[in-house]
Design a protein around this motif. Sequence first.
Motif, PDB file in Angstrom:
ATOM      1  N   GLY A 494       0.892  -1.091  -0.125  1.00 45.33           N
ATOM      2  CA  GLY A 494      -0.015   0.079  -0.080  1.00 45.33           C
ATOM      3  C   GLY A 494       0.788   1.259  -0.090  1.00 45.33           C
ATOM      4  N   TYR A 495       2.054   1.159   0.545  1.00 46.14           N
ATOM      5  CA  TYR A 495       2.922   2.410   0.523  1.00 46.14           C
ATOM      6  C   TYR A 495       4.441   2.038   0.369  1.00 46.14           C
ATOM      7  N   ASN A 496       5.009   2.985  -0.251  1.00 46.10           N
ATOM      8  CA  ASN A 496       6.503   2.724  -0.384  1.00 46.10           C
ATOM      9  C   ASN A 496       7.334   4.138   0.040  1.00 46.10           C
ATOM     10  N   ARG A 497       8.009   3.930   1.189  1.00 46.75           N
ATOM     11  CA  ARG A 497       8.602   5.178   1.856  1.00 46.75           C
ATOM     12  C   ARG A 497      10.090   5.342   1.375  1.00 46.75           C
ATOM     13  N   LEU A 500      12.937  10.596   0.182  1.00 50.65           N
ATOM     14  CA  LEU A 500      12.592  11.554  -0.673  1.00 50.65           C
ATOM     15  C   LEU A 500      11.615  11.237  -1.620  1.00 50.65           C
ATOM     16  N   LEU A 501      11.404  10.123  -2.011  1.00 49.22           N
ATOM     17  CA  LEU A 501      10.320   9.961  -3.258  1.00 49.22           C
ATOM     18  C   LEU A 501       9.374   9.007  -2.656  1.00 49.22           C
ATOM     19  N   ALA A 502       8.772   8.966  -1.357  1.00 50.18           N
ATOM     20  CA  ALA A 502       7.897   8.114  -0.946  1.00 50.18           C
ATOM     21  C   ALA A 502       6.774   8.152  -1.845  1.00 50.18           C
ATOM     22  N   HIS A 503       5.834   7.175  -1.967  1.00 49.20           N
ATOM     23  CA  HIS A 503       4.595   7.036  -2.678  1.00 49.20           C
ATOM     24  C   HIS A 503       3.546   6.140  -2.352  1.00 49.20           C
ATOM     25  N   ASN A 622       5.038  15.063  -7.153  1.00 45.74           N
ATOM     26  CA  ASN A 622       5.709  16.238  -8.032  1.00 45.74           C
ATOM     27  C   ASN A 622       6.432  15.757  -9.158  1.00 45.74           C
ATOM     28  N   SER A 623       6.429  14.498  -9.348  1.00 46.13           N
ATOM     29  CA  SER A 623       7.434  13.770 -10.110  1.00 46.13           C
ATOM     30  C   SER A 623       6.867  12.329 -10.396  1.00 46.13           C
ATOM     31  N   ALA A 624       7.312  11.851 -11.574  1.00 43.46           N
ATOM     32  CA  ALA A 624       6.643  10.173 -11.795  1.00 43.46           C
ATOM     33  C   ALA A 624       7.253   9.540 -10.651  1.00 43.46           C
ATOM     34  N   ASP A 625       8.487   9.764 -10.186  1.00 39.91           N
ATOM     35  CA  ASP A 625       8.918   8.791  -9.291  1.00 39.91           C
ATOM     36  C   ASP A 625       8.252   8.925  -7.787  1.00 39.91           C
ATOM     37  N   SER A 626       7.560   9.962  -7.535  1.00 36.69           N
ATOM     38  CA  SER A 626       6.747  10.091  -6.291  1.00 36.69           C
ATOM     39  C   SER A 626       5.375  10.051  -6.569  1.00 36.69           C
ATOM     40  N   THR A 627       4.828   9.563  -7.731  1.00 37.99           N
ATOM     41  CA  THR A 627       3.508   9.151  -8.210  1.00 37.99           C
ATOM     42  C   THR A 627       3.249   7.696  -8.171  1.00 37.99           C
ATOM     43  N   GLY A 628       2.118   7.365  -7.728  1.00 36.19           N
ATOM     44  CA  GLY A 628       1.843   5.979  -7.781  1.00 36.19           C
ATOM     45  C   GLY A 628       2.307   5.170  -8.886  1.00 36.19           C
TER      46      GLY A 628
END
Length: 651
Positions: A494-497, A500-503, A622-628
Amino acid sequence: MANKFYIVPNVRSKSASIKESSGIEFLCPTNTVMTGRWHKGDENGQTQYEYATLKAIDEYGNIVQAKIEVTDIRWSSELKESSGSGFQAPSNRVIVGRWHKGDENGRTKYATAVVKADGVIAQATNEITSASFKESSGTWFITDSRRVIVGRVHKGDENGKTFYISAELIIDSSIKEPAPEGTMIVPYVRNTSETFKESNSDFICPPNMVMTGRSHTGDENGPTIYQYASLKAINAKGEMIMGTITVEDIKWEEVQKESSGLGFDAEVNRVIVGRKHFNDENAPTQYATGIVKFNGYPTYISQYTVSEAQKETSGWFYSGDKQVITARHHYGDENGYTYYGLGTIYCQKQLPANKLPFDVVVSLEQKEEDFPMVPSDFIILSRFRHHIPNGNDSGYDKNKKQFVFGNDQSSNFYNIPLDVINDRYSREKHKRLFNLRPHDSMSLNNDGYFIQPFDNLRGDTKPNGKVPVYVHILEYLNVYGIKETYVDIWLFFGYNRVELLAHQGDWEHLMVKVIDNKIQGAWLSQHTSFGFHQVPMRYRSSNELEISNVNGREQLTIYCARGTHALYSTYGDHVHLDILGVPVGIDHTTRSGYKWKVTDFMETLSIQPWKLFAGAWGEVGNSADSTGPLGPWYKRFNFWYENKIILSNIQ
């Protein structure tokens, strides 16, 4: 007769040879069961069976006097021999016969029976799966000294592999007849408890009852009431079945901080029967669980799911007509959200046996706080949203059946039907490689769609038997004409922490390469890489896989990093990001964390009702890396090959 003893093979004998394709039934002689099989050659080759009389022994091997009978013989329906789906006898039945006609595409059926000692039915338990055999090799499979055959799986022609499932037979004189096939255990008469002050709440269900609901209003000083229910057994038509239903092995489980979101998840096949909470939302909560039995036989919980989230202070939650409560998660104070885990109780196992020739265990990190979860549960706890760059995102209203501008978090914006979500993908074949995920380099448009949960979901802390993985299998002939099998296994969190790029949302995967039913290596996902790891040679290196032999089968152990869920072949600390030689991103894996045996519960990726969704599994960052992330259907091994296009032709 002793209260508890075992039924084991006694005198073993071998049948006459039978031409495999002849369509001649083999049935064990009276009061014997199948304990072995031999076959050599193709369908025109010969097959023999081993069968055995039975004897009763106690746990020390001493003979127990009992009249042993093999009764109620029934033939199964026919199945395709080479399908790989195999056959496993129904609960507490053993194999006593087999029939096959034709080649590997012909039909096979099995005869099963129950074993009784002085009229008491033996339970088939402690199943093990054999190593695989080349079907045509002329190799005997024979059970060990305590087991009989309860299943067989074969895939392919005479050069394909066969393995067997065998089980111990145990007699407990206190056990009565098992429930008929398809029996469910469901709530019967529901009652409510006295009212407790939430900050001084200590409740346990009366004997042989389970928790089915809860109400709370106000803060920690507000009232809490529990609903509990007796249980009844019903068949597929809803008709009541008579028997004794008990709730046993009651125990108070580990405590959890009430507001953390980690909540409490009962182990597979256990139900919640009690709860204690003292003080406010920062204090710990404890739950009691038990095992439901029918006539002394353990039951099995399936169809695990979650409720929709509701405000903690909103009042009553009730389980469905056929559901019991197996979990509860709460986020924050009295104004935060709560949801419940639910399951349906069956009297027979619902999960199919692992048909792969190997097992995979994912070792979660000891201090992990973001656990695996079921993707459809993630959707139940989420809104479905349309991203508008530099504007206000809209949400799908399931009552109005349309997107509505704004950030409305009413209940009609959650738990959107799967067919609505699965409908968001490119229907233009030449654009199938593109997606609808915001910020994605392969996005069709500047906007896109995303699934947004009410909070960063913590998943199921005890996923074994409850959280499936999703498998996509590919088979190829290499340049030498040898078949290579690639087993792509997808895990959802459900979550990746990650630093700096948690999503929100996290799809991880491993792909195992198999030749001749042996692991040849595996690719493991680690952030943006997907590296290959070899099987160990004479001395295992730090980059090679950890493979052990368990009950004659290969078992691959993978180590999952805390928070990021990157997958590694070894445990310890792994640097995944450094700047000028200085490590700034370190993944931590341990050997002592929760062992998730992912191959015990697998589902086929290609039939999932959410597979086509081409947006983001999680909110927009704010970026692809921090988007689901994008879902696995668009990242599977052969996706690009199946959808080859000439980029210059795309408008």
